[in-house]
Design an enzyme around this catalytic site. Structure first.
Site, PDB file in Angstrom:
ATOM      1  N   TYR A 144       8.039  -0.279  -7.573  1.00  0.00           N
ATOM      2  CA  TYR A 144       7.619  -1.679  -7.585  1.00  0.00           C
ATOM      3  C   TYR A 144       6.207  -1.744  -8.164  1.00  0.00           C
ATOM      4  O   TYR A 144       5.344  -0.951  -7.786  1.00  0.00           O
ATOM      5  CB  TYR A 144       7.614  -2.234  -6.158  1.00  0.00           C
ATOM      6  CG  TYR A 144       7.096  -3.657  -6.027  1.00  0.00           C
ATOM      7  CD1 TYR A 144       7.796  -4.736  -6.574  1.00  0.00           C
ATOM      8  CD2 TYR A 144       5.907  -3.930  -5.348  1.00  0.00           C
ATOM      9  CE1 TYR A 144       7.331  -6.031  -6.446  1.00  0.00           C
ATOM     10  CE2 TYR A 144       5.436  -5.224  -5.216  1.00  0.00           C
ATOM     11  CZ  TYR A 144       6.153  -6.280  -5.757  1.00  0.00           C
ATOM     12  OH  TYR A 144       5.684  -7.565  -5.627  1.00  0.00           O
ATOM     13  N   ASP A 239       0.530   3.614 -11.679  1.00  0.00           N
ATOM     14  CA  ASP A 239       0.314   2.494 -10.763  1.00  0.00           C
ATOM     15  C   ASP A 239      -0.109   3.107  -9.421  1.00  0.00           C
ATOM     16  O   ASP A 239       0.733   3.531  -8.634  1.00  0.00           O
ATOM     17  CB  ASP A 239       1.590   1.670 -10.630  1.00  0.00           C
ATOM     18  CG  ASP A 239       1.410   0.518  -9.637  1.00  0.00           C
ATOM     19  OD1 ASP A 239       0.342   0.454  -8.988  1.00  0.00           O
ATOM     20  OD2 ASP A 239       2.341  -0.296  -9.523  1.00  0.00           O
ATOM     21  N   LYS A 267      -5.129  -2.798  -3.225  1.00  0.00           N
ATOM     22  CA  LYS A 267      -5.073  -2.440  -1.801  1.00  0.00           C
ATOM     23  C   LYS A 267      -6.397  -1.865  -1.270  1.00  0.00           C
ATOM     24  O   LYS A 267      -7.320  -2.619  -1.023  1.00  0.00           O
ATOM     25  CB  LYS A 267      -3.856  -1.546  -1.552  1.00  0.00           C
ATOM     26  CG  LYS A 267      -2.575  -2.342  -1.908  1.00  0.00           C
ATOM     27  CD  LYS A 267      -1.278  -1.816  -1.411  1.00  0.00           C
ATOM     28  CE  LYS A 267      -0.204  -2.891  -1.622  1.00  0.00           C
ATOM     29  NZ  LYS A 267       0.918  -2.509  -2.447  1.00  0.00           N
TER      30      LYS A 267
END
Ligand SMILES: *Cc1c(COP(=O)(O)O)cnc(C)c1O
Length: 419
Positions: A144, A239, A267
């Site tokens: 994702y 990523d 994050k």
């Protein structure tokens, strides 16, 4: 467990917010029941609106490596509130954060701050396309990368949970720019390069998959991607929105010793506030506007609150390398002696209990898990004061605020489970 206030808040929220939540996996759809509304957090614990308290292994889905309300972040926020909340002009602290990121992740020779992980991967993809003059991107099934249109193809977690292989509203032409291949399968990547010779701009990969549950890269997989990208003139995008500052201070690229061309972060780098970053080779990043033709912008990019929280977080992590050894030890203890019928995957402080006896190394093997049994386990743990991610296809996180006693209490609660 009393859920009366959460239940009535959910009713009210549903009238105005789709499903009552601002991000789909929060809705508990795959485990049944309604989400708990959270009142506050402190250290590794969260308390809901009905006064129930939980040991939290979600950590806001990754950012809270120091737990809720870490002193260093709260103090930085209090200090910055004095000067204002947004200027839309450059500030010194943006350089400080960018330099701290480059210091930890040297492959990010130049970088841009953005507001979410989705923005970071979307921008990295655009840069790869603008730089190479090619359109196609290889991604891996179950990975994702945020809700970027062209990347919502076999995109793990929320989508896996809902059993959708794709999202409505994505033009077929966008999805057609993505070539989806199995994670940990170098032969499939090689095949894609053969089939689309000279058209592939980039490979984007979660170097440790977290969004189909935690899946480590097989030995040689990341190195193989590096070699193939170099050979075919494509850019390798890591990523690291989840893995950055999580699996090591320098992220997965430090832990596994493989250097990407571009990296997306998010994050942890915001210390719990909304911030993300993308960057990489200076010769590539210098093509970004205003020095180059690839456009990317943001009204609140480099927001003083988020940047200050991020600086405080990174400075703390750099000064306290024992954070990483401690959380890794705690996670190893949590993952030791798994329940019968459970396969545990762990990298550093990321972990997933897959309800299957088979090894889990890609999306197809992850999907063999018994999600009904996982749902029962999730509610069993919740009733005993342990808050796990409400889906089989998520990574759990241990943070520095989890004590050895918290881990032991969690293991005792899990040991009482039988289905
Ligand atoms: C969370 C996540 C994203 C998306 O970040 P948002 O801030 O939710 O947009 C992208 N990639 C990975 C690997 C993630 O874990």
């Amino acid at each position: 467990m009393n859920k009366s206030r959460s239940t009535s808040l959910l009713e009210r929220a549903r009238q105005i917010i789709p499903g009552g939540v601002n991000s789909p996996v929060r809705a508990f759809r795959s485990v049944g029941g309604g989400p708990l509304f959270i009142k506050r957090g402190d250290g590794c614990r969260m308390t809901d609106e009905d006064g129930n308290s939980f040991i939290d292994y979600v950590g806001s889905w990754g950012p809270l490596i120091l737990g809720h309300k870490p002193k260093c972040v709260i103090e930085a926020l209090e200090a910055v509130l004095e000067i204002g909340t947004s200027f839309g002009a450059p500030t010194e602290r943006e350089i400080v954060l960018a330099e701290a990121i480059r210091d930890a992740v040297p492959s990010m020779e130049m970088l841009r701050l953005v507001n979410s992980g989705t923005e970071a991967t979307m921008s990295a993809l655009r840069v790869a396309r603008g730089f190479t003059g090619r359109d196609l991107c290889i991604k891996f099934e179950g990975c994702y990368h945020g809700h970027v249109d062209s990347l919502l193809v076999k995109a793990g977690s929320g989508l896996a949970t809902f059993g959708l292989s794709d999202s409505a509203g994505v033009p077929a032409a966008f999805a057609a720019t993505t070539i989806s291949v199995p994670f940990n399968n170098l032969a499939a990547v090689e095949q894609a390069f053969d089939n689309y010779d000279g058209q592939i701009a980039s490979i984007i990969v979660e170097p440790v998959a977290g969004n189909m549950g935690c899946i480590p890269p097989a030995p040689g997989f990341l190195e193989g991607l590096r070699t193939l990208c170099t050979r075919h003139g494509a850019l390798l995008i890591f990523d690291e929105v989840m893995t950055g500052f999580r699996v090591a201070y320098g992220g997965a690229q430090a832990r596994f010793g493989v250097k990407p061309d571009l990296t997306a972060l998010g994050k942890i780098i915001g210390g719990g506030l909304p911030i993300a970053a993308y960057g990489g080779r200076a010769d590539v990043m210098s093509h970004v506007s205003p020095t180059g033709p690839i456009y990317q912008a943001g009204t609140l990019s480099g927001n003083p609150l988020a940047v200050s929280a991020g600086i405080a977080m990174l400075q703390y992590l750099k000064a306290h390398p024992e954070v990483y050894t401690t959380i890794e030890e705690r996670t190893a203890a949590l993952c030791a002696d798994p329940l019968p019928g459970v396969t545990v995957n762990r990298v550093g402080s990321m972990f997933t209990f897959f309800f299957t006896n088979e090894p889990v190394f890609d999306y197809d093997s992850a999907k063999k898990s018994n999600t009904v049994r996982f749902g029962q386990f999730f509610h069993h743990m919740l009733e005993r004061g342990v808050y796990l991610a409400p889906s089989q296809f998520e990574a759990g996180f241990v943070g520095y605020a989890h004590s050895a006693e918290d881990i032991e209490a969690t293991k005792q609660a899990a040991a009482q489970f039988s289905a």
